[in-house]
Design an enzyme around this catalytic site. Sequence first.
Site, PDB file in Angstrom:
ATOM      1  N   GLY A 122       0.946   1.101  -6.156  1.00 27.46           N
ATOM      2  CA  GLY A 122       0.451   0.632  -7.606  1.00 27.46           C
ATOM      3  C   GLY A 122      -0.886  -0.118  -7.077  1.00 27.46           C
ATOM      4  O   GLY A 122      -1.557   0.443  -6.442  1.00 27.46           O
TER       5      GLY A 122
ATOM      6  N   ASP B 128      -1.569  -2.836  -5.648  1.00 32.95           N
ATOM      7  CA  ASP B 128      -1.647  -3.043  -4.343  1.00 32.95           C
ATOM      8  C   ASP B 128      -2.120  -1.858  -3.291  1.00 32.95           C
ATOM      9  O   ASP B 128      -3.014  -2.461  -2.581  1.00 32.95           O
ATOM     10  CB  ASP B 128      -0.203  -3.355  -3.673  1.00 32.95           C
ATOM     11  CG  ASP B 128       0.280  -4.129  -2.401  1.00 32.95           C
ATOM     12  OD1 ASP B 128       1.218  -4.280  -2.117  1.00 32.95           O
ATOM     13  OD2 ASP B 128      -1.074  -4.591  -1.918  1.00 32.95           O
TER      14      ASP B 128
END
Length: 178
Positions: free
Chosen positions: A39, A41
């Site tokens: 995602g 991150d």
Amino acid sequence: MKTYLRNLDGFSLVMADITRLDVQAIVNAANNTLLGGGGVDGAIHRAAGPELLEECRCIGGCPTGEARITRGYRLPAGWIIHTVGPIWRGGGFGEDELLARCYKSCFSLAARHGIRSIAFPAISAGAYGFPLERACRIALSEMKAFLEEEGEENGVEVIAVCYSPAAYQCYQKVLSEL
Ligand code: APR
């Protein structure tokens, strides 16, 4: 495209890849290890480069609801505020309070570093499964509270970043009810 909270300057809603935003700080929806993931991150670590992981290794993790700050490295943003949202487990395990605490933790770190523009993804609303509208409502309520308290005179800018039309529409719906 900017949508402002009614009579509340300092707020913007945008559809964007958060890694490309030229703001002072972007918020990362991290996990407790702070060692990267998928995602947003994963996107942030890829865009920031390997030095980010090296700095994160020295931090030694982050409890859910708290936040840690690092440099932005190759990002346009000078800082990254990493926060760990709650994993959605049905709503009976304090998820709402923990998510609200993520926003509060990010705002207090930003204030401590004199950061005046901060962009947030929809924390916990992806892999962590938090219902999107419920997450948006918590996000906007915390952003509104922060801007009403801090924003006006200090010229602070808070940006809610959507990565899908569904998220953008969700934020707009919640905004219209605020
Ligand atoms: N820019 C802006 N928003 C993004 C981007 C991006 N480049 N990529 C994803 N998003 C959005 C997603 O669409 C979602 O709305 O960020 C929101 C949060 O989704 P996740 O990244 O899955 O984060 P979260 O639900 O908090 O789950 C965190 O996933 O990536 C792992 O290491 C992370 O374990 C942690 C977990």
